[in-house]
Structures are given as structure tokens and as C-alpha cells.
Motif scaffolding. Sequence first.
Motif, PDB file in Angstrom:
ATOM      1  N   UNK A 141       0.938  -7.810  -8.039  1.00 36.29           N
ATOM      2  CA  UNK A 141       1.943  -8.339  -7.118  1.00 36.29           C
ATOM      3  C   UNK A 141       1.432  -8.088  -5.701  1.00 36.29           C
ATOM      4  N   UNK A 142       0.825  -9.121  -5.103  1.00 38.00           N
ATOM      5  CA  UNK A 142       0.177  -8.960  -3.800  1.00 38.00           C
ATOM      6  C   UNK A 142       1.211  -8.704  -2.717  1.00 38.00           C
ATOM      7  N   UNK A 143       2.248  -9.516  -2.705  1.00 37.49           N
ATOM      8  CA  UNK A 143       3.361  -9.326  -1.769  1.00 37.49           C
ATOM      9  C   UNK A 143       4.571 -10.058  -2.344  1.00 37.49           C
ATOM     10  N   UNK A 144       5.603 -10.175  -1.542  1.00 38.46           N
ATOM     11  CA  UNK A 144       6.841 -10.782  -2.046  1.00 38.46           C
ATOM     12  C   UNK A 144       6.656 -12.248  -2.428  1.00 38.46           C
ATOM     13  N   UNK A 145       5.630 -12.916  -1.889  1.00 38.14           N
ATOM     14  CA  UNK A 145       5.407 -14.328  -2.181  1.00 38.14           C
ATOM     15  C   UNK A 145       4.358 -14.558  -3.272  1.00 38.14           C
ATOM     16  N   UNK A 146       3.308 -13.759  -3.266  1.00 41.73           N
ATOM     17  CA  UNK A 146       2.141 -14.047  -4.097  1.00 41.73           C
ATOM     18  C   UNK A 146       1.945 -12.998  -5.185  1.00 41.73           C
ATOM     19  N   UNK A 147       1.737 -13.458  -6.411  1.00 37.58           N
ATOM     20  CA  UNK A 147       1.356 -12.570  -7.511  1.00 37.58           C
ATOM     21  C   UNK A 147       0.266 -13.243  -8.329  1.00 37.58           C
TER      22      UNK A 147
ATOM     23  N   UNK B 144       0.828  -1.199   0.000  1.00 38.44           N
ATOM     24  CA  UNK B 144       0.000   0.000   0.000  1.00 38.44           C
ATOM     25  C   UNK B 144       0.862   1.248   0.000  1.00 38.44           C
ATOM     26  N   UNK B 145       2.130   1.149   0.442  1.00 32.29           N
ATOM     27  CA  UNK B 145       3.011   2.304   0.505  1.00 32.29           C
ATOM     28  C   UNK B 145       4.153   2.190  -0.512  1.00 32.29           C
TER      29      UNK B 145
ATOM     30  N   UNK C 184       1.159  -2.193  -6.771  1.00 33.58           N
ATOM     31  CA  UNK C 184       1.595  -3.426  -7.410  1.00 33.58           C
ATOM     32  C   UNK C 184       0.722  -3.907  -8.541  1.00 33.58           C
ATOM     33  N   UNK C 185      -0.098  -3.015  -9.140  1.00 28.94           N
ATOM     34  CA  UNK C 185      -0.991  -3.401 -10.237  1.00 28.94           C
ATOM     35  C   UNK C 185      -0.436  -2.956 -11.587  1.00 28.94           C
ATOM     36  N   UNK C 186      -0.426  -3.879 -12.547  1.00 24.71           N
ATOM     37  CA  UNK C 186      -0.144  -3.551 -13.947  1.00 24.71           C
ATOM     38  C   UNK C 186      -1.369  -3.971 -14.747  1.00 24.71           C
ATOM     39  N   UNK C 187      -2.143  -2.986 -15.166  1.00 22.05           N
ATOM     40  CA  UNK C 187      -3.429  -3.230 -15.812  1.00 22.05           C
ATOM     41  C   UNK C 187      -3.259  -3.145 -17.325  1.00 22.05           C
TER      42      UNK C 187
END
Length: 759
Positions: free
Chosen positions: A436-442, A5-6, A386-389
Motif C-alpha cells: 500500500x504505497x499511499x491512500x491512492x496507490x497500491x 514510513x511512520x 504498508x507491506x504484506x509479503x
Amino acid sequence: MPSFAQNFAVRGYVRDANNGEVLIGATVSVPQLGLGTSTNEEGVFTISLPEGEYALKASYIGYTSFSRDIRVTDGAQRINFTLDPVDTELKEVRVEAGGLRQKLNDTRMSVESLSSREAKLLPALFGEVDLVKTLQLKPGVQSGGEGTSGLYVRGGGPDQNLVLVDDALIYNPSHLFGFFSVFNPDAVKSVDLYKGGFPAQYGGRLSSVMDVKLNEGNNEKLTATGGLGLIASRLTLDGPIIKDKLTFTVSGRRTYVDIFTRQINRLSEGNADYDPIPDYHFYDLNGKLTYKAGKNDELSLSGYFGRDIFGFNDDKFKFNFDWGNTMGNLRWRHRFNNSLYATTSFYTSGYQYRINNAIDVFSAKLTSAVKDYTLKTDFDLFVKGGHSVKFGAMATRHHFIIGRLNFESDDSTQAFSTGTNLAGTEFGVYASDDYQVNAQLSLNYGLRLSGFSNNGKTYTALEPRIAAKYNLSESTSLKASYASMKQYVHLVSNSGASLPTDIWYPSTRGVEPQRSQQVAAGINKLFGRGRYLFTNEVYYKWMTNQLDFRDGANLFVNDNLQDEFLFGKGKSYGNEIYLEKVKGKTTGWLGYTLSWTYRKFDSENDLDDINEGRWFPTRYDRRHDISLVVLHQFNKRLSLTGTFVFGTGNAYSIPVARFIFQDVEGEDPSVIPIYQDRNSFRLAPYHRLDLSVVYKLKPKRGESDLTFSVYNVYNRRNPYFVYFEQVKDADRVETLGFQAKQVALFPLVPAITYNFKFR
């Protein structure tokens, strides 16, 4: 774990330091956070990072990696990279394993990426480098048979592959009746083959997407690249017209076996025992202009024209057959700001074949064609968090000529014509998000709305797509995907191969679109200090409205061809195992596919059933498929490449018995074959070893090499097809039985090719 978020966006491009061309699929990563991304087709990347100081690393196979220290603060930042190609004078090729880490971290799965640089290292039939044949060495991708360049991907047919060249569709990507592809390796920058998990921007086919990108042209200096081979030669010129503003590239290729066969025919004129050799050659031309209109705009005009020409002419019989593709594409790329990009294209694409026959005083002309006009636009939007639309739309107007036959006598007293002209409009609207939700999940998820309208009948469909990647550790990731696809145009054929006489036919009131759904899951493991990547994927695909012909269907002279169609369903499932090494003196890969592919045609009218309505294996159902590719660099000038392939023999049908039918007394009886289940027999297993030696020369300018290759080293006579020959008694009167005969195409074939690049 950082809070996205930041986070703030870091964007830029990755280019070749020598010629300024963008590098598609280059990896950009922050090793200390375990985060990474790859560049898109414009060479642009975006990565979301929290505030702080990091080392941002760019890498690409065949190039030296480069790192830059950056400080991420509030607001978007732009960082550009230029990478140097690996020095060919090094004692060994040291390539960073960025490509393997890219595959590990990429949300996409079931994707095979290839550059022409890699393909040129592998041995090839007659020394002709072929990108499609190289893709056949990847798991889940099969050839239709000996020497062919057709692709059968995860149980799909050759018509179920979407082939794009600079975003424009190509209908028949083959030369020489399918033995070579239409892609000149010197004109191609990269190829991505999607076997599953299709992004939402792709539609119109069921089984795969082959996305081919052409070179844009060297913006620094004029270069000439080409080769002289056993059956063909090629030449590519590229360079700046206006430096840093306008570049060009033009490529040509032609076979020349016909030059020798014509001379042999001339020398043998007058010999009553001599059968003239048919005349055959193919050629293709690629061209591209790229104009940088300003800081935010780029225009490109690309085109392709290719033809195969086959002919046989003597005093009594004339036969001329030509076929090929035509494509022209005008594309405009615009950058609104650092977060929003747009690409708009208008292209025309077509395929046709023409057969001209002349026997005595009669002549016949058979033509079939498809012509498209397409307008499409795609937007890339980078959003905080973390969004690429990606979103866009397309519309295509199709025109079809279905088997038009014209027949007449020389004096025009006898003539008739038959055939059908059809048209249709295909459209698609889509949106997707690479998150890219976080370092583990996309995640990559999207939705496509597609449709087709023809003569008052309109079909529409929603095609959901989703792919997910989860990092168990820095070296292990899990992936899964689901994709729904629709296909509104169909390749109808009375043969198992993609022959140039096949006909493209649209969806109509009586011909519904085909549909496929596919789920896949896999694990990716990087080990050996990043030198090796192991992947294991399983998939299941089910399909509806699959097309086939009734027995005895009339394909060529029929004003209502769709009455000959049968409709069924299909399924395919399997396991693909892949091990790849890209670093050190010895590189290569090992692939293994275990798969099953079936079709079922049962109808309300039992007479139209195939195999009595039961499931049967398709001709290209192949239980085991193994490919081994090894490249070894002895020193800075000498390298050896070997490929070994093994596959279960193709399924086919043969008669299990015959009975004699006496129609008219005194005439020869008819022999009627009796068949059991469809495709219940197998050809012998296919296996082959190819070797190639590349010796680099030392020209004063540029680079060149001699490539010595041997196709089918141990002279394996792999079966192409089987036929049956009658066995007669000693007096050649009575038929005693039938004997199966096998036809093989290519024995051991040595070749030598001279490749060069001057600048």
C-alpha cells in the motif's frame, strides 16, 4: 496524504459471532482515511495506519457491520471482530455494501467471490444448487453447453482451470458427465475465482484459479443442514467435539434416480419391446476436523471422495463405468508472532475412471488415472511501511496411468494388454508483496519460479505477476494487471467437452508445457450512495503449445499417445461489463461479455495442419454473453429470484457438400463429407429464463424453507448438438440428400426442494 514510513500495523481476525468460523474476504476499513483491506483465508487482516484515533469498521456481505474506536500508537496492535449474520426475521434484507467497497479498494482485479449462502438463492436445474453454475453467470465465464458445469474462462479450456479445495487440487470438478459440480453447497464456505491478475502463490494452469474453502465446523453447538430435492438429497453435520478446541464437519450427497429406474426395469422384465434404462447415480462425501492445538497452532484434516457410477447389464452385454476424485489434506497453521504466519500442507489427490465391458465370452477393462502427492508451505509476513509479503514453495509427485486396456476371454486363451505408466515431479517457489504505497496507490507484485522434471527432461520458467490499483476518488478506482502462467500437465481429449474418459498427460521431451500471458485493465465506479458498483475490464491473452489431436487419432489403445498430438497457439481478447447491487429489497447483477477466442495449428508438415494453418474460432468462442440476476425480497418469509442468460451459439463444423465413393461394385456406396474452414458455422443463440420462489418456514428450532424453481420457463429448446440424417426416396433405397437435426436436452423443468438447518 499520510506518510507510510511512520505507519503502524493493526491486525486481527473477523469471525462469525454464531459459530466462530472465520470470514474470508471480509472488509476492514477506516472511512475517514479512505483506506481498506480484506481478510485472508485464515480470516486475518492487516492495515497500516498513522498514529492517531480512528473508527475501524468491519463488514461482510450477509452480516451486520461493526465499528470500533481505536487509538494507533507506536507498535503493532491486535483488534478482533465478531459479526452477527443478518437477522432473517427483518422485513427486508439490509446488507451493508461493504462487499462493493471491498471490490473497489482491493488491489486484485478479475476476481469473482461467492458464498454458498448467495448461491442457494438462485434457481437451479432439478433444484440442485451448484456453485460453479452460479459462477457461469459472471462476465468472462462461460459454460461448455446446455446444463454443463465446465468453465471456459477468457478463452481457456476446461483443463486450464486450477481447482483447489482447502488448497488441495481437484482434477475433475464435475458429476453427471459435466452437468453438476462436485461441490456440496452445505460443505462450502466460500469460492474465489481468479480470471486474471493471478497472485504468485498460484501456478500450474493457464486460465483461472478456483479457490474453494470448506466450512471448519461450528465450535458452539451441533447443527444439521441439508435438503431433499427432486433427484438428490444432502446432509451436513457439524459441531464441537471438544468445545473451543476440536470441531468437525461431515457432508454427504447422493442422487437416487437409479432407485426408480431399477424398479421400472424390474417391472418390465419379460417385455420384448422394452429397452432397459441404464443405471446411473453419483455420490460425494466431504469431511473436516479442525483442532486448535494452542494459541498459535491449528491443525486440520480434510478429505473428499466422490464417484459417478453408470452401468448397463443384460444377458448379452454388460457395461460398467465409474469415475471420480479422491483427496486428503493435512494442514498445520502456525503463528510465530503478530507479523509472521505459516501454513504447511501435505495432501494426496487423484482422479481415475474405469470401464468394464463384457460381450458374450469376452471382457475388456479400460483404466486411466492420475495420482499426486504434494508438500507445500506458505508464509505471510507483515512488514512496516504498508507491506504484506507472502512467500512459499511446493513440490508435487505425479503418477499417470495412460489408457491401460486389458482384454481377455473367459477361458484366458485370448488376452492382451496395452497402456503406459508415466511419472513426473512439479515444483514451484514464489514471493509476492502487497504494498500500500499511499491512500491512492497500491501494488501487488511477485515472481514464481516453476518447473517440471520427467525422465531426465526438466523444464523451468519464471512467471512474473503484477497488479496495480489507483483511487481517482473515494468512489472510483483504476486497475491493471499482467500475469504469466505455465501448465505442465495436460488434459487430452478428442471432444470439445470435459468428459470423464479424457486423459491427463504430463510434459515430456516431446510435449512441451503450455504457456499463457494476460494483460488486463479496468475501471471501477461506486455510485448510488454505495448501492451500485460498475466495473469495465478489457483483457488480451495469448497462449503457446496448445494441444489438439491429429484427425483420426487413436486415444484409447495407444502406447505412444504423444505421437498423436498437434501443437499450436491461441489468443483471446474481450471486454467485460458488470453492474452489481447488494443493498435493499431488490439486489442482483447484470453482466455482459464481448469476446473473441481463436486457435492456430500450423506445422512443418502441412498434412498435420488444422484449417490449413489459419486461425479459427474455438468451439466455445462466444461473441456475446449476457446474464441478468435479480433477487427480490417481498417480506420476511417470501422472496423471488430470476436469472436470464443469452449467448451467441457455439461454433461448430458441418459438411458443405458430399460425394459418393463406390468401392466395391454391388455394395452400398460410401458418402464422403466435404468440410471447409474449422468451426465456420454457429448453433442457434442460447437463451433461457429461470425462476425460483423461496418460502421460509417456521420450525421450532433452526430454520428451513421450501424452494420452488422452474428451469427454462418459456421452454426454449436450446441446441446441444446437431447431426445429419439421410433423406431417402419413397422406397427407402436412394439417398436424396441430408437433413440437419438438432438435439436439445432440457425443456421446462419444475422442481421443489426442502432445505433445513437445525441446531
